[in-house]
Scaffold this active site. Sequence first.
Site, PDB file in Angstrom:
ATOM      1  CG  MET A 110     -46.343  13.735  51.745  1.00 16.53           C
ATOM      2  SD  MET A 110     -45.736  13.858  53.400  1.00 16.53           S
ATOM      3  CE  MET A 110     -47.071  14.743  54.161  1.00 16.53           C
ATOM      4  CB  CYS A 111     -43.068  10.863  47.355  1.00 16.69           C
ATOM      5  SG  CYS A 111     -43.849   9.259  47.081  1.00 16.69           S
ATOM      6  N   GLY A 112     -40.824  12.274  48.950  1.00 19.71           N
ATOM      7  CA  GLY A 112     -39.874  13.381  48.983  1.00 19.71           C
ATOM      8  C   GLY A 112     -38.866  13.234  47.858  1.00 19.71           C
TER       9      GLY A 112
END
Lengths: 237, 289
Positions: B1-3
């Site tokens: 993921m990661c934002g």
Amino acid sequence: MSAVHKTTEDAVIFDLAAEELRSLNAALQALGGKTNRTAWTIVNPRGAHAIAVGVTAPVAITIEGHAGYYCAGMNDGAFVTINGNAGTGLAENMMSGTVHVKGDASQSAGATAHGGLLIIDGNAAARCGISMKGVDIVVKGNAGHMSAFMAQSGNLVICGDAGEALGDSLYEARLFVKGAVKSLGADCEGKEMTAEDKEILSALLQKAGCHETPEEFTRYGSARTLYHFHVDNAGAY
Amino acid sequence: MCGIAGLFLKNPSLEPALGRMLSGMLSALTDRGPDSAGFAIYGAGAPGQLKYTLRSAGGFNLPQGLELSCTAHDDHAVITFPVAREAEVRAALAARPEITIVATGARMELFKGVGLPDAVTKRFGLEKMSGSHAIGHTRMATESAVTTAGAHPFSTGADQCLVHNGSLSNHNDVRRVLMREGITFATQNDTEVAAGYLSHQLREGKKLNEALTNALDRLDGFYTFVVGTENGFGVLRDPVACKPAVMAETADYVAFGSEYRALADLPGIEAAHLFEPEPGQVYFWERAA
């Protein structure tokens, strides 16, 4: 359920800024087929994930704003309207009912859905109808690349343009596109529009409130060359 | 993921609120990246002055004679000095191995650390920072360890930084080629290679949009990149569009979020033009220099 505000006997307004998403979904999932609480309005969705998933009662649910991932996932009978955009996986694995997004839908809308009707007034991003298994999908705008990838059954109507690799590795499912198709995926080909196709398309356009006529569309489907392994292709593996 | 969160302001009256807006966006992306967080913010520079963002585990007692403006932010500090003194400052810092130069430039300051986004932004005081544009990242590590150095953004050139959601598969190959070209890398991280690739392209005289277009051919893997330069802000998604992205544009700003949740609190978002950036298409905005 203090934040649930009954406006009339059967209409419920649920404020996601005041109440947990889990209590909304628990309340919706607990509705029986004969419930009187048939009209739900959800305010302040703010892009939350998994709004109104797993609903099995034939109730009307209106989401006032943008929804996040997996909105109306596994829907079985509800009529869900989103007055906004929807994130990834809208109406994923829908069984029956109707999901209508007034804005755009992000990728994988209607993924693996078995039944029901998904209407997207705006554009659908990549992989719309991926692995669809019987759902009807009407996209009034454009659909992104790899739409109807590995689709097995159902109908995908695209009133705008389709992106790259439409219908790649298609099993069955009817694809109808009014606009341009950037490219067809492996084993997807143009087909003759039969009387039965026209009837199906015409009914779907009417249900979705489209003014197009079936004559404006091209029908695509499976060339069925990937159904069986061909020994001549062995060298490619 | 990661934002990923990014903001490029068109209306200068919002500049004092930039840090507060970005910190809210990063907070909303906590569950996409709880390992570490970071941000780069482009504030007002001063003519003829350079800014270095430094990181040190042991304080910033600069050597005698090196009298510089130094603003500490937890374990980071920003020093400002005249361009003419750059060689002298470099030499002084080289003698202090506990100090890492995180970023350099005329306007960019860059802060990153391990921990939840709210904790990281609070530590550095992001809420009170102002500027014309900023990009930030919340990390869920996949390709390298959870360390401060492995957090995003990565900076490999003056006023240049990059954040990434995804993973690159040919980063070792590209890193080797870039090292021969004189680009230096501080980590084994894949994202740093993407930053280095763009820095090299810009050094070769390419414009940001050309550099991003070339990245489509050279970088293999999954990526949504958001890139900052002194005057600009760019977005690129891989052609398969593996990683999410949503953008909002109003008369006042252009905003990027991995998800709409990150944009939900921005002023005027109800009336914003919302769109999903197309795969394999370069987007960039630049302000007049």
